[in-house]
Design an enzyme around this catalytic site. Sequence first.
Site, mmCIF file in Angstrom:
data_model
loop_
_atom_site.group_PDB
_atom_site.id
_atom_site.type_symbol
_atom_site.label_atom_id
_atom_site.label_comp_id
_atom_site.label_asym_id
_atom_site.label_seq_id
_atom_site.Cartn_x
_atom_site.Cartn_y
_atom_site.Cartn_z
ATOM 1 N N PHE A 1 5.744 9.096 -1.251
ATOM 2 C CA PHE A 1 5.467 7.800 -0.628
ATOM 3 C C PHE A 1 4.949 6.783 -1.647
ATOM 4 O O PHE A 1 4.132 5.918 -1.315
ATOM 5 C CB PHE A 1 4.493 7.933 0.546
ATOM 6 C CG PHE A 1 5.043 8.725 1.700
ATOM 7 C CD1 PHE A 1 6.387 8.730 1.992
ATOM 8 C CD2 PHE A 1 4.196 9.478 2.493
ATOM 9 C CE1 PHE A 1 6.897 9.462 3.056
ATOM 10 C CE2 PHE A 1 4.686 10.216 3.564
ATOM 11 C CZ PHE A 1 6.033 10.202 3.840
ATOM 12 N N LEU B 1 6.565 4.435 -2.664
ATOM 13 C CA LEU B 1 7.112 3.154 -2.202
ATOM 14 C C LEU B 1 6.735 2.875 -0.756
ATOM 15 O O LEU B 1 7.415 2.128 -0.055
ATOM 16 C CB LEU B 1 8.640 3.150 -2.365
ATOM 17 C CG LEU B 1 9.134 3.317 -3.804
ATOM 18 C CD1 LEU B 1 10.655 3.312 -3.853
ATOM 19 C CD2 LEU B 1 8.565 2.224 -4.694
ATOM 20 N N GLY B 2 5.638 3.472 -0.304
ATOM 21 C CA GLY B 2 5.171 3.222 1.053
ATOM 22 C C GLY B 2 5.589 4.301 2.015
ATOM 23 O O GLY B 2 4.769 4.890 2.699
ATOM 24 N N GLY B 3 6.880 4.580 2.089
ATOM 25 C CA GLY B 3 7.390 5.643 2.953
ATOM 26 C C GLY B 3 6.964 5.484 4.388
ATOM 27 O O GLY B 3 6.909 4.374 4.938
ATOM 28 N N TYR C 1 14.451 19.931 4.098
ATOM 29 C CA TYR C 1 14.966 18.563 4.116
ATOM 30 C C TYR C 1 16.359 18.606 4.751
ATOM 31 O O TYR C 1 17.343 18.997 4.101
ATOM 32 C CB TYR C 1 15.093 17.997 2.704
ATOM 33 C CG TYR C 1 13.796 17.652 2.004
ATOM 34 C CD1 TYR C 1 12.571 17.671 2.667
ATOM 35 C CD2 TYR C 1 13.801 17.289 0.660
ATOM 36 C CE1 TYR C 1 11.391 17.337 2.004
ATOM 37 C CE2 TYR C 1 12.632 16.953 -0.008
ATOM 38 C CZ TYR C 1 11.436 16.983 0.672
ATOM 39 O OH TYR C 1 10.284 16.657 0.003
ATOM 40 N N LEU D 1 5.629 -2.154 1.297
ATOM 41 C CA LEU D 1 4.975 -2.721 0.123
ATOM 42 C C LEU D 1 4.723 -4.208 0.346
ATOM 43 O O LEU D 1 4.897 -5.032 -0.563
ATOM 44 C CB LEU D 1 5.847 -2.501 -1.110
ATOM 45 C CG LEU D 1 6.026 -1.044 -1.538
ATOM 46 C CD1 LEU D 1 7.037 -0.948 -2.683
ATOM 47 C CD2 LEU D 1 4.704 -0.424 -1.959
#
Length: 298
Positions: A222, A224-226, A71, A231
């Site tokens: 994801f 929250l959608g990512g 990351y 959403l």
Amino acid sequence: MTPSSASDPSVPAPRPDFPLGGTTTIPRLGFGAMQLPGRWNGPSHDRSTALAVARRAVELGARHLDTAAFYFAGDVRANDLLREALHPYPADLTLATKVGPLRNPAGEMYGEATAEQLRPAVERNLRELDVDVLDLVYLRVGRLSGKGGPPLGERFAVLAALRDEGLIRHLGVSNVSPEQLAEARAVAPVAAVQNRFGVLDQEDAALVDTCAAAGIAYMPFFALGGAHGGLADDTLRAVAERHGATAHQVALAWGLARSPSIVQIPGTASLAHLEENMAASGVVLDAADLALLGKAAG
């Protein structure tokens, strides 16, 4: 928004914690550090803001932080930010990391670590986070593709050996199929699975239930959608309005209500978004909400 806590007695409030590996109690709302350095293959974020977000996450009750050496954005790395912001770490903080994906300095995910490359990857996370033991290490497979792929037993056995040496407390697998989870469990106990799952993306529902039955934490990415969409759903918005909450908060609350094995680890580099996410624990959905949201995913 400040969420309400409308509830239905027929739907018990989600348990606030989870016994990771049967031995380590963690809150079911944690924090993912992927976005702290900057967007994937994008410019790095302001360092002072990233450090403030990490510190605030812990202040707000996050005690399970999810990170990885891969990351990073430019020369800014999530592990370095967590170390700078939080070391020495609170005694009740757990740190989870992932090994497997190989990413070059330009940000390109170009391969997967072989069995021989996994020990150096684990040792790198130990150094960067400045710890003697990693609380949870996932073997992440498949790079950025969908879950599944070739057998993982040989690679997972390397992590199991490092656990036996005392460098890792708990083992996990990420981006796996049911068959790969079973393969890993035949090698060593699996404490956590990290796959893609959310209120509008419930393809992994059967594996979530498998984890719950086995006492394995399921930590969605994801949620929250990512990168796979947001959403934008009328039913989700309607439930959010009913609770005086946001769609993000309802999506997180839905996961907590969906299975006692789910531990949410939403990530952000925004203080405002962090505050919103952590307030999701105050949203208690009732049976009608859950029925509507179940249909929304269809």
